[in-house]
Design an enzyme around this catalytic site. Structure first.
Site, PDB file in Angstrom:
ATOM      1  CG  ASP A   1       6.738  98.145  44.564  1.00 49.52           C
ATOM      2  OD1 ASP A   1       6.104  97.519  45.483  1.00 49.52           O
ATOM      3  OD2 ASP A   1       6.201  99.150  43.874  1.00 49.52           O
TER       4      ASP A   1
ATOM      5  CG  HIS B   1       4.420 105.674  46.671  1.00 48.09           C
ATOM      6  ND1 HIS B   1       5.309 105.525  45.999  1.00 48.09           N
ATOM      7  CD2 HIS B   1       4.794 105.302  47.960  1.00 48.09           C
ATOM      8  CE1 HIS B   1       6.381 104.973  46.803  1.00 48.09           C
ATOM      9  NE2 HIS B   1       6.160 104.859  47.954  1.00 48.09           N
ATOM     10  N   GLY B   2       1.921 108.746  44.921  1.00 45.73           N
ATOM     11  CA  GLY B   2       0.929 109.131  43.632  1.00 45.73           C
ATOM     12  C   GLY B   2       0.598 110.494  44.298  1.00 45.73           C
TER      13      GLY B   2
ATOM     14  CG  ASP C   1       9.915 106.315  43.891  1.00 44.19           C
ATOM     15  OD1 ASP C   1       9.393 105.672  45.103  1.00 44.19           O
ATOM     16  OD2 ASP C   1       9.249 106.751  43.092  1.00 44.19           O
ATOM     17  CG  HIS C   2       7.592 102.445  42.961  1.00 42.97           C
ATOM     18  ND1 HIS C   2       6.775 101.630  43.772  1.00 42.97           N
ATOM     19  CD2 HIS C   2       7.125 103.731  42.978  1.00 42.97           C
ATOM     20  CE1 HIS C   2       5.819 102.460  44.188  1.00 42.97           C
ATOM     21  NE2 HIS C   2       5.856 103.763  43.949  1.00 42.97           N
TER      22      HIS C   2
END
Length: 288
Positions: free
Chosen positions: A105, A208-209, A84-85
Site C-alpha cells: 500500500d 477494499h472496504g 493486506d495493506h
C-alpha cells in the site's frame, strides 16, 4: 496447498464473479473461513494486516498455522495467504515468511515514490512466485493506523502502477474501511469505469472496504472488472454479536461454558455463516 492469487483472480475476471478476501485474526477466524469456503467450494484469499500479523506473533507463525491447517482440514479449494495493506518492509518479510501473495500500500506516498517502491516489490515477489497487489487512491477510514480520506484514484496514476506488472490493483472509488456512515455517497462507478478503460481489460481490480456495501453496488462493481472484494469488519461484527449473546444469556456459567472452545464456538459459527452469505453475493461458489 497454498497458491498465489493471480490465477484465481484471472478466472474470476473472465467468469464475472469476485473472489472473497476474508481477513483473519486468530486460529478460530482462520478455521471458520477455510471451512466456509470449502463447504461453498469457493476460492479464497486469507488477508493478514500488519497489525494482525503482529498480534499473531509474526508472519512466520501465521504462515505455519495456515499451511498446517489447510493440510489438516483437507481443504481442496485454492487458498492464497495475502499480506493486506503491507508496508514496503512488510512485503519483503511476508515473502520470506512463506506468504503466497502480498499487497504493497503505497497510496500515502507521492505517485513517484509509490511507483518506485511498487516496481521493486513486483520484481521481488515475482522472483519468489508470489502475486502482488498495489494501491492507488486512498481507501477511506483507518486500517492499522493508516488513515485515508476516501479520495478517488486518478486513472492516469492507476495506469502508471498497472504498467509495472502488478497482478491486481486496488483503486479508491469512494470505498472506506469500517462501518459506512449514513451519508455515504456510494461507489463512484464513473471513476471505476475510467480506471478500467485506462488499465485495460485484463487486470483484475480490488474493492477494499467490502463490508456494508449494498448488494446492487457490489454486483455492478463486479460487472465493471472488480474481481476481489475484501471483507473484515462484518466478520468482526457478527463474531462480537454472537459472543455477546452467549455471555449475556449466561451460557458461560452453565456447566463448563467458560471453556474457550465453547465460549468462542458461537462466534466461529457466525463467521462461517457470514462468509457463506458473502460468497453467494460475490458469485464465487462452486468456482474452485
Amino acid at each position: 496447498m497454498l497458491v498465489n492469487a493471480k490465477e484465481m483472480l484471472q478466472k474470476a475476471l473472465a467468469g464475472h464473479y469476485a473472489v472473497p478476501q476474508f481477513n483473519i485474526n486468530n486460529l478460530e477466524w482462520t478455521k471458520s473461513v477455510l471451512l466456509a469456503c470449502e463447504e461453498a467450494k469457493s476460492p479464497v484469499i486469507l488477508g493478514v494486516s500488519m497489525g494482525a500479523g503482529k498480534y499473531m506473533t509474526g508472519f512466520k507463525t501465521v504462515a505455519a498455522m495456515v499451511k498446517a491447517m489447510d493440510e489438516e482440514l483437507g481443504i481442496t479449494v485454492p487458498v492464497a495467504l495475502h499480506l493486506d495493506h503491507g508496508t514496503f518492509e512488510g512485503g519483503y518479510d511476508c515473502i520470506k515468511a512463506g506468504f503466497t501473495s502480498i499487497m504493497f500500500d503505497g497510496s500515502h506516498y507521492s505517485i513517484e515514490e509509490n511507483v518506485e517502491k511498487t516496481k521493486e516489490l513486483v520484481k521481488a515477489a515475482h522472483e519468489a512466485g508470489v502475486s502482488i497487489e498495489a494501491e492507488v487512491g486512498a481507501i477511506g477510514g483507518e486500517e492499522d493506523g493508516v488513515v485515508g480520506m476516501g479520495e478517488c484514484a486518478d486513472p492516469e496514476e492507476c495506469k502508471r502502477v498497472a504498467d509495472l506488472g502488478v497482478d491486481f490493483l486496488a483503486a479508491g472509488i469512494g470505498n472506506i474501511h469500517g462501518i459506512y456512515p449514513e451519508n455515504w455517497a456510494g461507489l463512484s462507478f464513473d471513476t471505476l469505469a475510467a480506471i478500467k478503460e485506462k488499465i485495460g481489460a485484463d487486470l483484475p481490480l480490488v474493492l477494499h472496504g467490502g463490508s456494508g456495501i449494498p448488494e446492487d453496488q457490489i454486483k455492478k462493481a463486479i460487472s465493471l472488472g472488480v474481481s476481489k472484494i475484501n471483507v473484515n469488519t462484518e466478520l468482526q461484527l457478527v463474531f462480537a454479536k454472537a459472543t455477546r449473546e452467549y455471555v449475556e444469556a449466561g451460557k458461560d456459567k452453565q456447566g463448563k461454558g467458560y471453556d474457550p472452545r465453547k465460549l468462542l464456538a458461537p462466534g466461529a459459527q457466525a463467521i462461517i455463516d457470514e462468509c457463506k452469505a458473502k460468497i453467494a453475493v460475490f458469485g464465487s461458489a462452486n468456482k474452485a
